[in-house]
Enzyme design. Sequence first.
Site, PDB file in Angstrom:
ATOM      1  NE  ARG A  66      24.614 -17.591  18.553  1.00  0.00           N
ATOM      2  CZ  ARG A  66      25.194 -17.822  19.729  1.00  0.00           C
ATOM      3  NH1 ARG A  66      25.355 -16.862  20.596  1.00  0.00           N
ATOM      4  NH2 ARG A  66      25.616 -19.022  20.040  1.00  0.00           N
ATOM      5  NE  ARG A 107      25.196 -24.529  20.540  1.00  0.00           N
ATOM      6  CZ  ARG A 107      26.142 -24.851  21.409  1.00  0.00           C
ATOM      7  NH1 ARG A 107      26.404 -26.112  21.675  1.00  0.00           N
ATOM      8  NH2 ARG A 107      26.843 -23.918  22.006  1.00  0.00           N
ATOM      9  CE  LYS A 130      31.458 -17.267  19.683  1.00  0.00           C
ATOM     10  NZ  LYS A 130      30.644 -17.417  20.871  1.00  0.00           N
ATOM     11  NE  ARG A 140      31.047 -25.928  25.385  1.00  0.00           N
ATOM     12  CZ  ARG A 140      30.708 -24.768  24.819  1.00  0.00           C
ATOM     13  NH1 ARG A 140      31.635 -23.878  24.513  1.00  0.00           N
ATOM     14  NH2 ARG A 140      29.456 -24.515  24.536  1.00  0.00           N
ATOM     15  NE  ARG A 197      25.921 -24.898  26.990  1.00  0.00           N
ATOM     16  CZ  ARG A 197      26.448 -23.854  26.347  1.00  0.00           C
ATOM     17  NH1 ARG A 197      27.482 -23.220  26.879  1.00  0.00           N
ATOM     18  NH2 ARG A 197      25.980 -23.439  25.202  1.00  0.00           N
TER      19      ARG A 197
HETATM   20  P1  AMP Z   1      26.132 -19.871  23.439  1.00  0.00           P
HETATM   21  O1  AMP Z   1      26.401 -20.121  24.877  1.00  0.00           O
HETATM   22  O2  AMP Z   1      26.661 -18.557  22.952  1.00  0.00           O
HETATM   23  O3  AMP Z   1      26.513 -21.021  22.543  1.00  0.00           O
HETATM   24  O4  AMP Z   1      24.535 -19.731  23.305  1.00  0.00           O
HETATM   25  C1  AMP Z   1      23.686 -20.795  23.679  1.00  0.00           C
HETATM   26  C2  AMP Z   1      22.335 -20.601  22.999  1.00  0.00           C
HETATM   27  O5  AMP Z   1      21.736 -19.371  23.450  1.00  0.00           O
HETATM   28  C3  AMP Z   1      22.372 -20.475  21.487  1.00  0.00           C
HETATM   29  O6  AMP Z   1      22.446 -21.731  20.830  1.00  0.00           O
HETATM   30  C4  AMP Z   1      21.060 -19.746  21.233  1.00  0.00           C
HETATM   31  O7  AMP Z   1      19.950 -20.637  21.347  1.00  0.00           O
HETATM   32  C5  AMP Z   1      20.990 -18.776  22.398  1.00  0.00           C
HETATM   33  N1  AMP Z   1      21.640 -17.490  22.031  1.00  0.00           N
HETATM   34  C6  AMP Z   1      22.780 -16.963  22.560  1.00  0.00           C
HETATM   35  N2  AMP Z   1      23.089 -15.787  21.979  1.00  0.00           N
HETATM   36  C7  AMP Z   1      22.110 -15.559  21.053  1.00  0.00           C
HETATM   37  C8  AMP Z   1      21.864 -14.536  20.113  1.00  0.00           C
HETATM   38  N3  AMP Z   1      22.697 -13.494  19.957  1.00  0.00           N
HETATM   39  N4  AMP Z   1      20.758 -14.645  19.327  1.00  0.00           N
HETATM   40  C9  AMP Z   1      19.891 -15.677  19.448  1.00  0.00           C
HETATM   41  N5  AMP Z   1      20.087 -16.692  20.294  1.00  0.00           N
HETATM   42  C10 AMP Z   1      21.180 -16.650  21.095  1.00  0.00           C
END
Ligand code: AMP
Length: 210
Positions: A88, A164, A13, A122, A153
């Site tokens: 989310r 996740r 995405k 990744r 990461r």
């Molecule tokens: P992402 O890069 O979108 O996979 O986000 C990495 C991490 O950031 C997630 O696993 C969450 O710990 C935190 N995070 C990102 N967006 C949100 C959100 N909308 N609500 C809560 N935690 C978030």
Amino acid sequence: MNLILLGAQGSGKGTLAKNIAKDFGIVQISTGDLFRESIAKKEALGLKAQEYMNKGELVPIDLTLKILKERIKKPDCKKGFILDGFPRSLEQAEALKKVATIDYVINVHLPYEECVARLTTRRTCPKCGDIDNMDYPGYTGNCRKCSTPLFQRDDDKPEAIKTRLEVYEKTTTPLIDFYSDRLFKVSSLGSPADTYKPVKDFLLKHGGKK
Ligand code: AMP
């Protein structure tokens, strides 16, 4: 035009959001990126968020809303934005109603096993945030944009990936019903170009201006 991209981690995405942002001149807002930038600057908010992120858990809603609202206030969001990674949960979607109007929600679908496979291989650029994959042709271990060595990461490691994807399934998938009146579904099993094509056609048909 304001959009939301829904999709599990590893579904592609982020790449889709970048394509839309480039073509339609709207801003991609990834709450994950905003947190990572805040961590890099050693801000209190970022350091608090990091405790949850490293475990693959959701950051509490007060911190998440704060970082999102600050970003949306900036002038470059006037023409529109794509939310990538927010909301989310149903709680976040309800809170978003008070912050912005959403025109369409794109749901990117990829089977669980494929998400795990893509996340495991990744790799991310620590400097510019670009993402690559060890399985993609031409992968060298260095960033294709700025040549910096790529890294994995912490939350792309197996234990955090599992958490996740479980959190996504349980907490985020109810949003597909929540937004059923403005939803467009696409599969990302093919290439990034295959995924983008139907989305681009949909947005052009529904008032998106290139
Ligand atoms: P992402 O890069 O979108 O996979 O986000 C990495 C991490 O950031 C997630 O696993 C969450 O710990 C935190 N995070 C990102 N967006 C949100 C959100 N909308 N609500 C809560 N935690 C978030």
